[in-house]
Design a protein around this motif. Sequence first.
Motif, PDB file in Angstrom:
ATOM      1  N   LEU A 110      -1.514   4.368  -0.376  1.00  0.00           N
ATOM      2  CA  LEU A 110      -0.131   4.497  -0.821  1.00  0.00           C
ATOM      3  C   LEU A 110      -0.052   4.847  -2.305  1.00  0.00           C
ATOM      4  CD1 LEU A 110       1.398   1.492   1.134  1.00  0.00           C
ATOM      5  CD2 LEU A 110       1.917   3.909   1.504  1.00  0.00           C
ATOM      6  N   ASN A 111      -0.990   4.339  -3.083  1.00  0.00           N
ATOM      7  CA  ASN A 111      -1.014   4.665  -4.512  1.00  0.00           C
ATOM      8  C   ASN A 111      -1.332   6.136  -4.759  1.00  0.00           C
ATOM      9  OD1 ASN A 111      -0.394   2.080  -5.418  1.00  0.00           O
ATOM     10  ND2 ASN A 111      -2.542   1.435  -5.501  1.00  0.00           N
ATOM     11  N   LYS A 112      -1.943   6.786  -3.761  1.00  0.00           N
ATOM     12  CA  LYS A 112      -2.293   8.201  -3.888  1.00  0.00           C
ATOM     13  C   LYS A 112      -1.171   9.130  -3.431  1.00  0.00           C
ATOM     14  CE  LYS A 112      -7.213   7.228  -3.265  1.00  0.00           C
ATOM     15  NZ  LYS A 112      -8.397   7.352  -2.378  1.00  0.00           N
ATOM     16  N   THR A 113      -0.139   8.574  -2.817  1.00  0.00           N
ATOM     17  CA  THR A 113       0.969   9.403  -2.341  1.00  0.00           C
ATOM     18  C   THR A 113       1.916   9.737  -3.484  1.00  0.00           C
ATOM     19  OG1 THR A 113       2.306   7.464  -1.760  1.00  0.00           O
ATOM     20  CG2 THR A 113       0.883   8.373  -0.035  1.00  0.00           C
ATOM     21  N   LYS A 114       2.704  10.797  -3.279  1.00  0.00           N
ATOM     22  CA  LYS A 114       3.697  11.153  -4.287  1.00  0.00           C
ATOM     23  C   LYS A 114       4.881  10.196  -4.210  1.00  0.00           C
ATOM     24  CE  LYS A 114       4.720  15.422  -3.036  1.00  0.00           C
ATOM     25  NZ  LYS A 114       5.472  16.703  -2.946  1.00  0.00           N
ATOM     26  N   LYS A 115       5.523   9.953  -5.311  1.00  0.00           N
ATOM     27  CA  LYS A 115       6.691   9.078  -5.328  1.00  0.00           C
ATOM     28  C   LYS A 115       7.788   9.699  -4.473  1.00  0.00           C
ATOM     29  CE  LYS A 115      10.064   6.857  -8.399  1.00  0.00           C
ATOM     30  NZ  LYS A 115       9.992   5.546  -7.734  1.00  0.00           N
ATOM     31  N   GLY A 116       8.378   8.884  -3.621  1.00  0.00           N
ATOM     32  CA  GLY A 116       9.437   9.379  -2.747  1.00  0.00           C
ATOM     33  C   GLY A 116       8.965   9.794  -1.373  1.00  0.00           C
ATOM     34  N   VAL A 117       7.704   9.569  -1.062  1.00  0.00           N
ATOM     35  CA  VAL A 117       7.185   9.908   0.258  1.00  0.00           C
ATOM     36  C   VAL A 117       7.870   9.066   1.330  1.00  0.00           C
ATOM     37  CG1 VAL A 117       5.290   8.217   0.233  1.00  0.00           C
ATOM     38  CG2 VAL A 117       5.028  10.348   1.524  1.00  0.00           C
ATOM     39  N   SER A 145       9.250  -1.371  -4.408  1.00  0.00           N
ATOM     40  CA  SER A 145       9.155  -0.755  -5.734  1.00  0.00           C
ATOM     41  C   SER A 145       9.862   0.594  -5.795  1.00  0.00           C
ATOM     42  CB  SER A 145       7.683  -0.575  -6.119  1.00  0.00           C
ATOM     43  OG  SER A 145       7.086   0.466  -5.359  1.00  0.00           O
ATOM     44  N   GLY A 146      10.108   1.202  -4.630  1.00  0.00           N
ATOM     45  CA  GLY A 146      10.731   2.513  -4.580  1.00  0.00           C
ATOM     46  C   GLY A 146       9.744   3.659  -4.569  1.00  0.00           C
ATOM     47  N   VAL A 183       7.626   4.389  -2.165  1.00  0.00           N
ATOM     48  CA  VAL A 183       7.877   4.960  -0.840  1.00  0.00           C
ATOM     49  C   VAL A 183       9.378   4.931  -0.598  1.00  0.00           C
ATOM     50  CG1 VAL A 183       7.534   4.658   1.647  1.00  0.00           C
ATOM     51  CG2 VAL A 183       5.619   4.310   0.072  1.00  0.00           C
ATOM     52  N   ALA A 184       9.954   6.103  -0.355  1.00  0.00           N
ATOM     53  CA  ALA A 184      11.404   6.202  -0.217  1.00  0.00           C
ATOM     54  C   ALA A 184      11.903   5.654   1.109  1.00  0.00           C
ATOM     55  CB  ALA A 184      11.854   7.656  -0.380  1.00  0.00           C
ATOM     56  N   GLY A 185      11.053   5.630   2.111  1.00  0.00           N
ATOM     57  CA  GLY A 185      11.477   5.117   3.408  1.00  0.00           C
ATOM     58  C   GLY A 185      10.321   5.099   4.385  1.00  0.00           C
ATOM     59  N   ALA A 186      10.421   4.261   5.389  1.00  0.00           N
ATOM     60  CA  ALA A 186       9.394   4.182   6.423  1.00  0.00           C
ATOM     61  C   ALA A 186      10.042   3.872   7.755  1.00  0.00           C
ATOM     62  CB  ALA A 186       8.359   3.111   6.078  1.00  0.00           C
ATOM     63  N   ALA A 187       9.486   4.432   8.815  1.00  0.00           N
ATOM     64  CA  ALA A 187       9.987   4.199  10.174  1.00  0.00           C
ATOM     65  C   ALA A 187       8.794   3.902  11.072  1.00  0.00           C
ATOM     66  CB  ALA A 187      10.748   5.419  10.685  1.00  0.00           C
ATOM     67  N   LEU A 188       8.762   2.700  11.644  1.00  0.00           N
ATOM     68  CA  LEU A 188       7.674   2.281  12.519  1.00  0.00           C
ATOM     69  C   LEU A 188       8.250   1.792  13.848  1.00  0.00           C
ATOM     70  CD1 LEU A 188       6.386   2.080   9.608  1.00  0.00           C
ATOM     71  CD2 LEU A 188       5.065   0.152  10.470  1.00  0.00           C
ATOM     72  N   ASP A 189       7.585   2.145  14.941  1.00  0.00           N
ATOM     73  CA  ASP A 189       7.937   1.494  16.205  1.00  0.00           C
ATOM     74  C   ASP A 189       6.733   0.799  16.806  1.00  0.00           C
ATOM     75  OD1 ASP A 189       6.420   3.489  17.400  1.00  0.00           O
ATOM     76  OD2 ASP A 189       7.913   3.950  18.939  1.00  0.00           O
ATOM     77  N   ASN A 206       8.112  -9.948  11.220  1.00  0.00           N
ATOM     78  CA  ASN A 206       7.261  -9.010  10.518  1.00  0.00           C
ATOM     79  C   ASN A 206       7.599  -8.941   9.042  1.00  0.00           C
ATOM     80  OD1 ASN A 206       6.568  -6.022   9.593  1.00  0.00           O
ATOM     81  ND2 ASN A 206       5.309  -6.499  11.366  1.00  0.00           N
ATOM     82  N   PRO A 207       6.605  -8.820   8.158  1.00  0.00           N
ATOM     83  CA  PRO A 207       6.883  -8.770   6.726  1.00  0.00           C
ATOM     84  C   PRO A 207       7.730  -7.587   6.297  1.00  0.00           C
ATOM     85  CG  PRO A 207       4.565  -8.249   7.175  1.00  0.00           C
ATOM     86  CD  PRO A 207       5.162  -8.794   8.442  1.00  0.00           C
ATOM     87  N   LEU A 208       7.819  -6.557   7.132  1.00  0.00           N
ATOM     88  CA  LEU A 208       8.616  -5.388   6.773  1.00  0.00           C
ATOM     89  C   LEU A 208      10.097  -5.561   7.061  1.00  0.00           C
ATOM     90  CD1 LEU A 208       6.149  -2.637   7.976  1.00  0.00           C
ATOM     91  CD2 LEU A 208       7.052  -2.831   5.657  1.00  0.00           C
ATOM     92  N   PHE A 209      10.444  -6.533   7.889  1.00  0.00           N
ATOM     93  CA  PHE A 209      11.851  -6.721   8.224  1.00  0.00           C
ATOM     94  C   PHE A 209      12.626  -7.080   6.969  1.00  0.00           C
ATOM     95  CE2 PHE A 209      10.802  -8.073  12.880  1.00  0.00           C
ATOM     96  CZ  PHE A 209      10.405  -6.774  13.136  1.00  0.00           C
ATOM     97  N   GLY A 210      13.669  -6.319   6.732  1.00  0.00           N
ATOM     98  CA  GLY A 210      14.481  -6.553   5.539  1.00  0.00           C
ATOM     99  C   GLY A 210      14.088  -5.700   4.353  1.00  0.00           C
ATOM    100  N   ALA A 211      12.988  -4.948   4.472  1.00  0.00           N
ATOM    101  CA  ALA A 211      12.576  -4.064   3.377  1.00  0.00           C
ATOM    102  C   ALA A 211      13.591  -2.935   3.219  1.00  0.00           C
ATOM    103  CB  ALA A 211      11.191  -3.496   3.650  1.00  0.00           C
ATOM    104  N   PRO A 212      13.791  -2.450   1.993  1.00  0.00           N
ATOM    105  CA  PRO A 212      14.756  -1.361   1.784  1.00  0.00           C
ATOM    106  C   PRO A 212      14.296  -0.070   2.454  1.00  0.00           C
ATOM    107  CG  PRO A 212      13.505  -1.800  -0.228  1.00  0.00           C
ATOM    108  CD  PRO A 212      13.177  -2.895   0.735  1.00  0.00           C
ATOM    109  N   ASN A 213      15.255   0.617   3.084  1.00  0.00           N
ATOM    110  CA  ASN A 213      14.993   1.914   3.730  1.00  0.00           C
ATOM    111  C   ASN A 213      13.894   1.836   4.763  1.00  0.00           C
ATOM    112  OD1 ASN A 213      16.988   3.281   2.223  1.00  0.00           O
ATOM    113  ND2 ASN A 213      15.578   3.452   0.496  1.00  0.00           N
ATOM    114  N   PHE A 214      13.851   0.727   5.503  1.00  0.00           N
ATOM    115  CA  PHE A 214      12.882   0.578   6.579  1.00  0.00           C
ATOM    116  C   PHE A 214      13.590   0.611   7.914  1.00  0.00           C
ATOM    117  CE2 PHE A 214      10.669  -2.224   9.614  1.00  0.00           C
ATOM    118  CZ  PHE A 214       9.534  -1.454   9.770  1.00  0.00           C
TER     119      PHE A 214
END
Length: 273
Positions: free
Chosen positions: A217-224, A246-247, A249-255, A265-273
Amino acid sequence: MPKVLISDKMSDRAREIFAARGLEVDVKPGMSEDELIACIGEYDGLAIRSATKATAKVLEAADNLKVIGRAGIGVDNVDIPAATARGIVVMNTPFGNAITTAEHAIAMMMSLARQIPEANTSTQESKWEKSRFMGVEVTGKTLGLVGCGNIGSIVADRAQGLKMKVMGYDPFLTDERAKELGIEKKELDELLAEADFITLHTPLTDATRNIISADALNKTKKGVRIVNCARGGLVDELALFAALTSGHVAGAALDVFAEEPATDNPLFGAPNF
């Protein structure tokens, strides 16, 4: 008469197909490992989806088992060495839901890009936050595929129809196949650095577990934006939560999740998830 156990929830059609071919069929979804161990010795065949774990302990008790069939793509919920040692054939259905899963990944990507779930909730709460949900266009954006097999190749085709630039990382992807798909073949670090959207289409193995790690994730561009419709465990969920918060990652979608059913899950409640 050969006996088959269906140990996960499936369409009634599965039972009907087995029965029509002269097999005795029991449908027992939701068994614990101990319950499965207690009864598996009666069966010649085992039909599963994702919930059943055909562990070494289960297979040790499977005195008559000849075949395990998974109604899905991966077989990471089967102990393959243990099955092989006992002469049990393990099958899957690699093309069974390829189009469905690929379309779902595209739908998840579009939902992220246009913030559709949040906008729907906001509107139905009688809010009118038009400026909050500007979203981004996918046209001209770069999609990075991690895994370019059956599903990844369909996603590539659909994304190209959306006028996206597509690149792919897959250790089994040849130059010829990449050219055939019309995608740029990349090493993983290159893909992470260049992609606006990343979608995962790989089985869960020792090599792919947490392939989207804190370091990745640290290697990705900001806003991925990141989509996983493949397997839980491919993404380090705590690291993704931190990157969403931290912003970076701009958003993530997991099923799919590391532990399922996902109830805390630790992701529940995360922004733009």
